[in-house]
Design a protein around this motif. Sequence first.
Motif, PDB file in Angstrom:
ATOM      1  N   MET A   1      13.566   4.433 -13.997  1.00 23.28           N
ATOM      2  CA  MET A   1      12.121   4.698 -13.916  1.00 23.28           C
ATOM      3  C   MET A   1      11.463   3.795 -12.879  1.00 23.28           C
ATOM      4  SD  MET A   1      10.770   5.550 -17.733  1.00 23.28           S
ATOM      5  CE  MET A   1       9.125   5.704 -17.111  1.00 23.28           C
ATOM      6  N   ARG A   2      11.878   2.504 -12.852  1.00 27.76           N
ATOM      7  CA  ARG A   2      11.323   1.590 -11.854  1.00 27.76           C
ATOM      8  C   ARG A   2      11.674   2.056 -10.448  1.00 27.76           C
ATOM      9  NH1 ARG A   2      13.627  -3.352 -14.165  1.00 27.76           N
ATOM     10  NH2 ARG A   2      12.741  -3.284 -16.222  1.00 27.76           N
ATOM     11  N   LYS A   3      12.926   2.485 -10.276  1.00 27.38           N
ATOM     12  CA  LYS A   3      13.329   3.001  -8.964  1.00 27.38           C
ATOM     13  C   LYS A   3      12.518   4.238  -8.598  1.00 27.38           C
ATOM     14  CE  LYS A   3      18.080   1.343  -8.656  1.00 27.38           C
ATOM     15  NZ  LYS A   3      19.484   1.741  -8.574  1.00 27.38           N
ATOM     16  N   GLY A   4      12.296   5.097  -9.594  1.00 32.46           N
ATOM     17  CA  GLY A   4      11.491   6.290  -9.345  1.00 32.46           C
ATOM     18  C   GLY A   4      10.054   5.929  -8.997  1.00 32.46           C
ATOM     19  N   LEU A   5       9.479   4.947  -9.699  1.00 30.61           N
ATOM     20  CA  LEU A   5       8.120   4.507  -9.389  1.00 30.61           C
ATOM     21  C   LEU A   5       8.054   3.865  -8.011  1.00 30.61           C
ATOM     22  CD1 LEU A   5       6.949   3.026 -12.817  1.00 30.61           C
ATOM     23  CD2 LEU A   5       6.190   5.141 -11.725  1.00 30.61           C
ATOM     24  N   CYS A   6       9.070   3.057  -7.696  1.00 32.99           N
ATOM     25  CA  CYS A   6       9.102   2.427  -6.373  1.00 32.99           C
ATOM     26  C   CYS A   6       9.212   3.491  -5.284  1.00 32.99           C
ATOM     27  CB  CYS A   6      10.267   1.445  -6.276  1.00 32.99           C
ATOM     28  SG  CYS A   6      10.065  -0.007  -7.316  1.00 32.99           S
ATOM     29  N   ALA A   7      10.066   4.483  -5.497  1.00 33.07           N
ATOM     30  CA  ALA A   7      10.207   5.560  -4.509  1.00 33.07           C
ATOM     31  C   ALA A   7       8.892   6.319  -4.375  1.00 33.07           C
ATOM     32  CB  ALA A   7      11.330   6.499  -4.928  1.00 33.07           C
ATOM     33  N   THR A   8       8.227   6.551  -5.508  1.00 30.53           N
ATOM     34  CA  THR A   8       6.950   7.250  -5.465  1.00 30.53           C
ATOM     35  C   THR A   8       5.911   6.440  -4.695  1.00 30.53           C
ATOM     36  OG1 THR A   8       7.430   8.245  -7.599  1.00 30.53           O
ATOM     37  CG2 THR A   8       5.155   8.293  -6.890  1.00 30.53           C
ATOM     38  N   LYS A   9       5.886   5.125  -4.930  1.00 29.25           N
ATOM     39  CA  LYS A   9       4.934   4.271  -4.214  1.00 29.25           C
ATOM     40  C   LYS A   9       5.241   4.241  -2.715  1.00 29.25           C
ATOM     41  CE  LYS A   9       3.455   1.389  -7.971  1.00 29.25           C
ATOM     42  NZ  LYS A   9       2.962   0.091  -8.357  1.00 29.25           N
ATOM     43  N   ILE A  10       6.516   4.160  -2.375  1.00 30.56           N
ATOM     44  CA  ILE A  10       6.905   4.170  -0.958  1.00 30.56           C
ATOM     45  C   ILE A  10       6.493   5.500  -0.320  1.00 30.56           C
ATOM     46  CG2 ILE A  10       8.865   4.228   0.624  1.00 30.56           C
ATOM     47  CD1 ILE A  10      10.237   2.222  -1.294  1.00 30.56           C
ATOM     48  N   GLN A  11       6.733   6.610  -0.990  1.00 31.97           N
ATOM     49  CA  GLN A  11       6.349   7.917  -0.461  1.00 31.97           C
ATOM     50  C   GLN A  11       4.833   8.019  -0.301  1.00 31.97           C
ATOM     51  OE1 GLN A  11       8.028  10.683  -3.216  1.00 31.97           O
ATOM     52  NE2 GLN A  11      10.100  10.523  -2.383  1.00 31.97           N
ATOM     53  N   ALA A  12       4.086   7.510  -1.288  1.00 32.43           N
ATOM     54  CA  ALA A  12       2.624   7.566  -1.205  1.00 32.43           C
ATOM     55  C   ALA A  12       2.116   6.732  -0.034  1.00 32.43           C
ATOM     56  CB  ALA A  12       2.007   7.078  -2.509  1.00 32.43           C
ATOM     57  N   ALA A  13       2.701   5.553   0.160  1.00 35.68           N
ATOM     58  CA  ALA A  13       2.294   4.700   1.275  1.00 35.68           C
ATOM     59  C   ALA A  13       2.613   5.373   2.609  1.00 35.68           C
ATOM     60  CB  ALA A  13       2.991   3.346   1.184  1.00 35.68           C
ATOM     61  N   TRP A  14       3.802   5.974   2.709  1.00 38.08           N
ATOM     62  CA  TRP A  14       4.172   6.651   3.957  1.00 38.08           C
ATOM     63  C   TRP A  14       3.256   7.837   4.241  1.00 38.08           C
ATOM     64  CZ3 TRP A  14       6.032   6.432   8.497  1.00 38.08           C
ATOM     65  CH2 TRP A  14       6.291   7.602   9.200  1.00 38.08           C
ATOM     66  N   ARG A  15       2.961   8.634   3.224  1.00 39.97           N
ATOM     67  CA  ARG A  15       2.087   9.792   3.426  1.00 39.97           C
ATOM     68  C   ARG A  15       0.688   9.356   3.828  1.00 39.97           C
ATOM     69  NH1 ARG A  15       4.488  12.696  -1.832  1.00 39.97           N
ATOM     70  NH2 ARG A  15       6.302  13.628  -0.847  1.00 39.97           N
ATOM     71  N   SER A  16       0.205   8.279   3.227  1.00 43.64           N
ATOM     72  CA  SER A  16      -1.110   7.759   3.592  1.00 43.64           C
ATOM     73  C   SER A  16      -1.125   7.314   5.056  1.00 43.64           C
ATOM     74  CB  SER A  16      -1.472   6.592   2.677  1.00 43.64           C
ATOM     75  OG  SER A  16      -2.640   5.960   3.120  1.00 43.64           O
ATOM     76  N   TYR A  17      -0.099   6.564   5.461  1.00 45.93           N
ATOM     77  CA  TYR A  17       0.000   6.100   6.845  1.00 45.93           C
ATOM     78  C   TYR A  17       0.105   7.284   7.802  1.00 45.93           C
ATOM     79  CZ  TYR A  17       2.077   4.173  11.063  1.00 45.93           C
ATOM     80  OH  TYR A  17       2.341   3.862  12.367  1.00 45.93           O
ATOM     81  N   ASP A  18       0.929   8.254   7.443  1.00 44.35           N
ATOM     82  CA  ASP A  18       1.117   9.422   8.301  1.00 44.35           C
ATOM     83  C   ASP A  18      -0.188  10.196   8.472  1.00 44.35           C
ATOM     84  OD1 ASP A  18       2.726  11.112   9.878  1.00 44.35           O
ATOM     85  OD2 ASP A  18       2.967  12.507   8.201  1.00 44.35           O
ATOM     86  N   CYS A  19      -0.919  10.375   7.389  1.00 46.95           N
ATOM     87  CA  CYS A  19      -2.203  11.092   7.469  1.00 46.95           C
ATOM     88  C   CYS A  19      -3.222  10.312   8.285  1.00 46.95           C
ATOM     89  CB  CYS A  19      -2.751  11.357   6.076  1.00 46.95           C
ATOM     90  SG  CYS A  19      -1.863  12.641   5.195  1.00 46.95           S
ATOM     91  N   SER A  20      -3.268   8.997   8.095  1.00 48.44           N
ATOM     92  CA  SER A  20      -4.234   8.205   8.854  1.00 48.44           C
ATOM     93  C   SER A  20      -3.906   8.217  10.343  1.00 48.44           C
ATOM     94  CB  SER A  20      -4.303   6.780   8.322  1.00 48.44           C
ATOM     95  OG  SER A  20      -3.083   6.106   8.513  1.00 48.44           O
TER      96      SER A  20
END
Length: 116
Positions: free
Chosen positions: A27-46
């Motif tokens: 679950m921690r790995k899944g949350l970390c992956a989700t956070k990494i994906q969210a950060a990347w998508r935010s950066y990509d959109c900006s």
Amino acid sequence: SQISYQFDIIDIIIVQSIVRRRKAILMRKGLCATKIQAAWRSYDCSMAYVHTLADVITVQSVVRRWLTLRKLAAIRIQCAMRVFLARKHFAKDKALYILVTRHASATKIQSVWRSY
């Protein structure tokens, strides 16, 4: 049998502990992956927004430059027309002045000639 039952309970508790630990890690790995994906998508959109904004500013600059040149061309045409009309009016006034001056000069010459 009592001891066997207690060993079975301890074994079950150990197995549950191992399974729960692995589940928590996943679950921690899944949350970390989700956070990494969210950060990347935010950066990509900006970054996409910044690039789009730069393109919009470039287009605005080009259009404003074109409109300014178009306006300057109209001003130059107006200026040339005003110069043409002013010269035409001046030439007409000059011709009239010469005509009146010549007529006045001829009248003076005639009056002086006739007075003798």
